[in-house]
Write a protein that holds these residues in place. Sequence first.
Motif, PDB file in Angstrom:
ATOM      1  N   ARG A  57      27.993  21.414  24.244  1.00 38.42           N
ATOM      2  CA  ARG A  57      27.717  20.195  25.026  1.00 38.42           C
ATOM      3  C   ARG A  57      28.221  18.959  24.281  1.00 38.42           C
ATOM      4  NH1 ARG A  57      25.916  19.619  30.157  1.00 38.42           N
ATOM      5  NH2 ARG A  57      24.246  18.166  29.623  1.00 38.42           N
ATOM      6  N   VAL A  58      28.011  18.915  22.976  1.00 35.72           N
ATOM      7  CA  VAL A  58      28.435  17.746  22.207  1.00 35.72           C
ATOM      8  C   VAL A  58      29.967  17.663  22.170  1.00 35.72           C
ATOM      9  CG1 VAL A  58      28.428  16.663  19.922  1.00 35.72           C
ATOM     10  CG2 VAL A  58      26.309  17.564  20.875  1.00 35.72           C
ATOM     11  N   SER A  59      30.647  18.803  22.109  1.00 33.39           N
ATOM     12  CA  SER A  59      32.109  18.783  22.171  1.00 33.39           C
ATOM     13  C   SER A  59      32.575  18.167  23.484  1.00 33.39           C
ATOM     14  CB  SER A  59      32.674  20.199  22.052  1.00 33.39           C
ATOM     15  OG  SER A  59      32.465  20.693  20.765  1.00 33.39           O
ATOM     16  N   GLN A  60      31.856  18.506  24.554  1.00 34.26           N
ATOM     17  CA  GLN A  60      32.196  17.930  25.852  1.00 34.26           C
ATOM     18  C   GLN A  60      31.960  16.420  25.873  1.00 34.26           C
ATOM     19  OE1 GLN A  60      30.174  20.370  28.806  1.00 34.26           O
ATOM     20  NE2 GLN A  60      31.510  19.423  30.379  1.00 34.26           N
ATOM     21  N   MET A  61      30.852  15.978  25.251  1.00 34.91           N
ATOM     22  CA  MET A  61      30.577  14.525  25.164  1.00 34.91           C
ATOM     23  C   MET A  61      31.715  13.817  24.436  1.00 34.91           C
ATOM     24  SD  MET A  61      26.579  14.548  23.953  1.00 34.91           S
ATOM     25  CE  MET A  61      25.510  15.840  24.554  1.00 34.91           C
ATOM     26  N   CYS A  62      32.214  14.471  23.379  1.00 37.71           N
ATOM     27  CA  CYS A  62      33.316  13.867  22.618  1.00 37.71           C
ATOM     28  C   CYS A  62      34.531  13.699  23.493  1.00 37.71           C
ATOM     29  CB  CYS A  62      33.664  14.730  21.408  1.00 37.71           C
ATOM     30  SG  CYS A  62      32.424  14.673  20.125  1.00 37.71           S
TER      31      CYS A  62
ATOM     32  N   PHE B  30      24.419  13.946  30.433  1.00 41.19           N
ATOM     33  CA  PHE B  30      23.966  14.483  29.142  1.00 41.19           C
ATOM     34  C   PHE B  30      22.572  13.914  28.818  1.00 41.19           C
ATOM     35  CE2 PHE B  30      28.668  14.500  28.839  1.00 41.19           C
ATOM     36  CZ  PHE B  30      28.868  15.866  28.692  1.00 41.19           C
ATOM     37  N   GLY B  31      21.601  14.283  29.612  1.00 39.21           N
ATOM     38  CA  GLY B  31      20.258  13.738  29.465  1.00 39.21           C
ATOM     39  C   GLY B  31      19.550  14.204  28.218  1.00 39.21           C
ATOM     40  N   GLU B  32      20.108  15.193  27.532  1.00 34.05           N
ATOM     41  CA  GLU B  32      19.452  15.733  26.339  1.00 34.05           C
ATOM     42  C   GLU B  32      19.646  14.859  25.097  1.00 34.05           C
ATOM     43  OE1 GLU B  32      22.319  16.972  27.769  1.00 34.05           O
ATOM     44  OE2 GLU B  32      23.210  18.511  26.488  1.00 34.05           O
TER      45      GLU B  32
END
Lengths: 80, 80
Positions: A57-62, B30-32
């Motif tokens: 998920r964090v890779s996607q946020m990046c 990305f609510g987390e």
Amino acid sequence: MRVRIEITRRPEIADPEGVTVVRALQDLGFGEVTQARFDRVITLEVSGPSTEVVEARVSQMCKQLLANPVLEDFRVVIEE
Amino acid sequence: MRVRIEITRRPEIADPEGVTVVRALQDLGFGEVTQARFDRVITLEVSGPSTEVVEARVSQMCKQLLANPVLEDFRVVIEE
């Protein structure tokens, strides 16, 4: 979970900020500086069911918001 | 010598960038994510007679140009 994202400028991309700061330091009398590189570190508090899911998920946020994939590389590190 | 400077926002100082990015991530689904902190890392190539001298000179560079001592703390690490 605490997640650390290290965002670095791609080596092949020109770094005007670094060049400018080296010149400014030399003008201030710090002639011993020959190179400067500016990187960013983003630390997130994220909840999630597993480190694998959080990492993905964090890779996607990046890719979507935090990094500029044209200019920058990023590395996601789960800290705790 | 390669010198790494880690510049962090002082904990008591408001962080509008972090707040804005948490909101933007939540808006993107990305609510987390509950918290975000932005730090800077500057890597310098510096010549000098000893690590002690280089460390002192780089601390001075931070105070004069690289960091904002009102808002930020910095840490100087000699890497090699």
